[in-house]
Design an enzyme around this catalytic site. Structure first.
Site, PDB file in Angstrom:
ATOM      1  N   GLY A   1       0.526  -0.650  10.070  1.00  0.00           N
ATOM      2  CA  GLY A   1      -0.872  -1.078  10.267  1.00  0.00           C
ATOM      3  C   GLY A   1      -1.794   0.083  10.614  1.00  0.00           C
TER       4      GLY A   1
ATOM      5  CG  MET B   1      -1.785  -1.140   1.443  1.00  0.00           C
ATOM      6  SD  MET B   1      -2.665  -1.064   3.037  1.00  0.00           S
ATOM      7  CE  MET B   1      -1.929  -2.439   3.868  1.00  0.00           C
TER       8      MET B   1
ATOM      9  CB  ILE C   1       6.726  -3.742   0.656  1.00  0.00           C
ATOM     10  CG1 ILE C   1       6.165  -2.474  -0.014  1.00  0.00           C
ATOM     11  CG2 ILE C   1       5.765  -4.923   0.492  1.00  0.00           C
ATOM     12  CD1 ILE C   1       4.954  -1.824   0.675  1.00  0.00           C
TER      13      ILE C   1
ATOM     14  N   GLY D   1       1.463   7.287   2.986  1.00  0.00           N
ATOM     15  CA  GLY D   1       1.444   6.226   3.997  1.00  0.00           C
ATOM     16  C   GLY D   1       0.104   6.222   4.703  1.00  0.00           C
TER      17      GLY D   1
ATOM     18  CG  LEU E   1      12.553  -1.235  35.914  1.00  0.00           C
ATOM     19  CD1 LEU E   1      11.357  -2.093  36.281  1.00  0.00           C
ATOM     20  CD2 LEU E   1      12.933  -0.349  37.091  1.00  0.00           C
ATOM     21  CG  HIS E   2      16.870  -5.355  32.090  1.00  0.00           C
ATOM     22  ND1 HIS E   2      15.504  -5.359  32.170  1.00  0.00           N
ATOM     23  CD2 HIS E   2      17.235  -6.660  32.005  1.00  0.00           C
ATOM     24  CE1 HIS E   2      15.056  -6.602  32.113  1.00  0.00           C
ATOM     25  NE2 HIS E   2      16.084  -7.413  32.019  1.00  0.00           N
TER      26      HIS E   2
ATOM     27  CB  ALA F   1     -12.615   6.859  -1.421  1.00  0.00           C
TER      28      ALA F   1
ATOM     29  N   GLY G   1       5.414   8.822  -0.985  1.00  0.00           N
ATOM     30  CA  GLY G   1       4.622  10.023  -0.674  1.00  0.00           C
ATOM     31  C   GLY G   1       3.247   9.741  -0.099  1.00  0.00           C
TER      32      GLY G   1
ATOM     33  CD  GLU H   1      -2.364  -4.375   8.304  1.00  0.00           C
ATOM     34  OE1 GLU H   1      -3.043  -4.503   7.267  1.00  0.00           O
ATOM     35  OE2 GLU H   1      -1.282  -3.779   8.334  1.00  0.00           O
TER      36      GLU H   1
HETATM   37  C1  FAD Z   1       9.041  -2.029   9.265  1.00  0.00           C
HETATM   38  C2  FAD Z   1       7.878  -1.547   8.457  1.00  0.00           C
HETATM   39  C3  FAD Z   1       7.071  -2.458   7.810  1.00  0.00           C
HETATM   40  C4  FAD Z   1       5.995  -2.001   7.033  1.00  0.00           C
HETATM   41  N1  FAD Z   1       5.272  -2.908   6.293  1.00  0.00           N
HETATM   42  C5  FAD Z   1       4.390  -2.448   5.372  1.00  0.00           C
HETATM   43  C6  FAD Z   1       3.778  -3.342   4.445  1.00  0.00           C
HETATM   44  O1  FAD Z   1       4.007  -4.565   4.468  1.00  0.00           O
HETATM   45  N2  FAD Z   1       2.920  -2.823   3.518  1.00  0.00           N
HETATM   46  C7  FAD Z   1       2.647  -1.490   3.456  1.00  0.00           C
HETATM   47  O2  FAD Z   1       1.876  -1.091   2.594  1.00  0.00           O
HETATM   48  N3  FAD Z   1       3.201  -0.621   4.326  1.00  0.00           N
HETATM   49  C8  FAD Z   1       4.083  -1.057   5.268  1.00  0.00           C
HETATM   50  N4  FAD Z   1       4.686  -0.188   6.128  1.00  0.00           N
HETATM   51  C9  FAD Z   1       4.339   1.226   6.052  1.00  0.00           C
HETATM   52  C10 FAD Z   1       3.544   1.748   7.240  1.00  0.00           C
HETATM   53  O3  FAD Z   1       2.243   1.212   7.219  1.00  0.00           O
HETATM   54  C11 FAD Z   1       3.571   3.285   7.176  1.00  0.00           C
HETATM   55  O4  FAD Z   1       4.895   3.678   7.503  1.00  0.00           O
HETATM   56  C12 FAD Z   1       2.558   3.928   8.106  1.00  0.00           C
HETATM   57  O5  FAD Z   1       1.248   3.695   7.671  1.00  0.00           O
HETATM   58  C13 FAD Z   1       2.773   5.437   8.255  1.00  0.00           C
HETATM   59  O6  FAD Z   1       2.878   6.048   7.000  1.00  0.00           O
HETATM   60  P1  FAD Z   1       4.132   7.026   6.701  1.00  0.00           P
HETATM   61  O7  FAD Z   1       5.361   6.326   7.095  1.00  0.00           O
HETATM   62  O8  FAD Z   1       3.993   7.541   5.346  1.00  0.00           O
HETATM   63  O9  FAD Z   1       3.930   8.232   7.751  1.00  0.00           O
HETATM   64  P2  FAD Z   1       3.013   9.566   7.506  1.00  0.00           P
HETATM   65  O10 FAD Z   1       1.683   9.182   6.986  1.00  0.00           O
HETATM   66  O11 FAD Z   1       3.830  10.553   6.743  1.00  0.00           O
HETATM   67  O12 FAD Z   1       2.879  10.055   9.012  1.00  0.00           O
HETATM   68  C14 FAD Z   1       3.914  10.761   9.713  1.00  0.00           C
HETATM   69  C15 FAD Z   1       3.353  11.169  11.074  1.00  0.00           C
HETATM   70  O13 FAD Z   1       2.229  12.026  10.900  1.00  0.00           O
HETATM   71  C16 FAD Z   1       1.105  11.506  11.576  1.00  0.00           C
HETATM   72  N5  FAD Z   1      -0.123  11.785  10.825  1.00  0.00           N
HETATM   73  C17 FAD Z   1      -0.401  11.539   9.534  1.00  0.00           C
HETATM   74  N6  FAD Z   1      -1.649  11.924   9.227  1.00  0.00           N
HETATM   75  C18 FAD Z   1      -2.174  12.433  10.364  1.00  0.00           C
HETATM   76  C19 FAD Z   1      -3.444  12.983  10.706  1.00  0.00           C
HETATM   77  N7  FAD Z   1      -4.444  13.090   9.816  1.00  0.00           N
HETATM   78  N8  FAD Z   1      -3.624  13.436  11.968  1.00  0.00           N
HETATM   79  C20 FAD Z   1      -2.632  13.332  12.887  1.00  0.00           C
HETATM   80  N9  FAD Z   1      -1.432  12.802  12.629  1.00  0.00           N
HETATM   81  C21 FAD Z   1      -1.199  12.375  11.393  1.00  0.00           C
HETATM   82  C22 FAD Z   1       1.349  10.010  11.643  1.00  0.00           C
HETATM   83  O14 FAD Z   1       0.585   9.427  12.698  1.00  0.00           O
HETATM   84  C23 FAD Z   1       2.843   9.971  11.880  1.00  0.00           C
HETATM   85  O15 FAD Z   1       3.099  10.154  13.245  1.00  0.00           O
HETATM   86  C24 FAD Z   1       5.720  -0.613   6.953  1.00  0.00           C
HETATM   87  C25 FAD Z   1       6.518   0.297   7.641  1.00  0.00           C
HETATM   88  C26 FAD Z   1       7.602  -0.145   8.357  1.00  0.00           C
HETATM   89  C27 FAD Z   1       8.492   0.883   9.011  1.00  0.00           C
END
Ligand code: FAD
Length: 380
Positions: free
Chosen positions: A364, A126, A158, A132, A338-339, A179, A130, A243
């Site tokens: 997630g 997903m 991913i 998430g 604590l460690h 959407a 640019g 999930e």
């Molecule tokens: C180890 C790892 C494994 C992953 N595995 C997968 C996978 O298998 N498939 C996949 O598709 N993705 C995967 N991801 C991606 C993950 O789901 C995203 O990193 C996550 O959804 C956050 O998106 P972003 O990193 O773009 O952060 P952003 O969306 O840029 O968010 C940055 C910060 O802004 C905050 N924020 C954003 N919008 C709002 C809002 N409206 N109100 C308040 N706060 C907000 C967020 O909470 C966060 O704190 C993985 C990520 C990692 C690090």
């Protein structure tokens, strides 16, 4: 409090999982962490042991049960063992429902046997550089070219990105996307134009391969559309509840395990001539964490039961996810403290749990997005 959600068959399954971990995972785990990836043999072994495709029909080699308590057992045991790298939960609980719930009969025959025997490792893509939290910003797009989709774009972060044989890609299938313009396309290993980038260097979960994926004029056959055309957003919203529950289940298991090992540690470690466990501050720390874990456990077990009978909604799954993962984060930090200095050493389980667990409040759906979902349900 004694847990009441499990029957003898779940306890027997727990023993199976424990012996699988001891035999097929823990002896190799350090090597996998150094390699940044687990072995394909481990996936095969998991299939052979009946740990894959728990919810898939038996005719495809699956477990044939919608009882989420088996998934909970799997998540709990892998978490306690400190072995998140072999991502069976991702495969079973996160990707599984897309294949069992949305695939056509022909697609099920093509993919489910390999999904269940460990020869087809899966990923879901997903996130993009640019986009998430806001999936409506997805730019990866697919054009209808008659007998195929022409897919272009890139994904990042991913899980299973390097190992995956089947990747469910969320792509725009209308120019505007959003959407009502996103679809799920299954891209198979070896398809021309599908390339993997780096295995990303993370602060934790070192044995789990997390990668960038690139799609350059990839011809995706029409028969690899999963679910409804332009229906991805609804499919994602439906499946994200499981999930989130799956992540929450691992989170409370991690917190409980950290508390157990830290309780033992403070009983043994001495400072100022007496065990740490005799100091009031330490006792209060343990007491507070034990209380928070017990309260969270009661809610989580109720969510597991509700989900097993098909009754957990997206809002309660979001509550479980943010609450349990934030608890895990707090408990990991306090237990590490604590460690003392030993808590900072990577050969101590508490240090590994600290870094492995840190991602839980982010993937997630972040804590902030979970609160948005809950807030929207209450306030509109
Ligand atoms: C180890 C790892 C494994 C992953 N595995 C997968 C996978 O298998 N498939 C996949 O598709 N993705 C995967 N991801 C991606 C993950 O789901 C995203 O990193 C996550 O959804 C956050 O998106 P972003 O990193 O773009 O952060 P952003 O969306 O840029 O968010 C940055 C910060 O802004 C905050 N924020 C954003 N919008 C709002 C809002 N409206 N109100 C308040 N706060 C907000 C967020 O909470 C966060 O704190 C993985 C990520 C990692 C690090």
């Amino acid at each position: 409090m004694k847990r009441q959600i499990f029957a003898p068959e779940h306890d027997a399954f727990r023993e199976t999982v424990r012996s699988f971990l001891a035999r097929e995972v823990l002896p190799y785990y350090e090597q996998w962490e150094q390699d940044g990836i687990v072995s394909r043999e481990a996936w095969r072994a998991a299939g052979k042991q009946g740990l894959l495709g728990l919810a898939a029909d038996e005719e495809y080699g699956g477990g044939g049960t919608a009882d989420f308590r088996y998934s909970a057992v799997l998540a709990e045991e892998f978490t306690r063992a400190g072995a998140p790298g072999l991502a069976l939960g991702l495969h079973n609980d996160i990707i599984g429902p897309y294949l069992t719930g949305l695939a056509t009969e022909e697609q099920k025959r093509r993919w489910l046997p390999g999904f269940c025997d460990g020869s087809l490792i899966t990923a879901i893509a997903m996130t993009e550089p640019g986009a998430g939290s806001d999936l409506q910003g997805i730019r990866t797009h697919a054009e209808d070219r008659g007998d195929h989709w022409l897919l272009n774009g890139s994904k990042t972060f991913i899980s299973n990105g390097i190992l995956a044989d089947l990747v469910i890609v969320v792509a725009k299938t209308t120019p505007e996307g959003g959407a009502h313009g996103l679809s799920l396309l299954v891209v198979e290993r070896g398809t021309e134009g599908f390339e993997r980038g780096r295995n990303l260097d993370k602060i934790g979960q070192k044995a789990q391969d997390t990668a960038e994926l690139f799609f350059h004029d990839v011809h995706v056959p029409k028969e690899n559309l999963l679910g409804e055309l332009h229906g991805a957003f609804v499919h994602l919203m439906t499946n994200l509840a499981q999930e989130r529950l799956s992540i929450a289940v691992a989170a409370i298991a991690a917190a409980e395990h950290l508390l157990e090992i830290t309780t033992e540690y403070v009983k043994e470690r001495e400072a100022f001539g007496r065990p740490l466990a005799t100091k009031q501050h330490i006792r209060f720390e343990i007491a507070e964490m034990a209380t928070e874990c017990a309260v969270t456990r009661a809610f989580l077990d109720r969510c597991i039961e509700d989900h097993s009978s098909g009754g957990l909604d997206a809002v309660h799954a979001s509550m479980a996810k943010w609450w349990a993962t934030e608890l895990q984060k707090r408990v990991a930090d306090r237990c590490l403290q604590l460690h003392g200095g030993y808590g900072y050493m990577t050969d101590y389980p508490v240090a590994r749990a600290f870094t492995d667990g840190r991602i839980q409040t982010i993937y997630g759906g972040t804590t902030e997005i979970m609160k948005e979902i809950i807030g929207r349900s209450l306030l509109g």
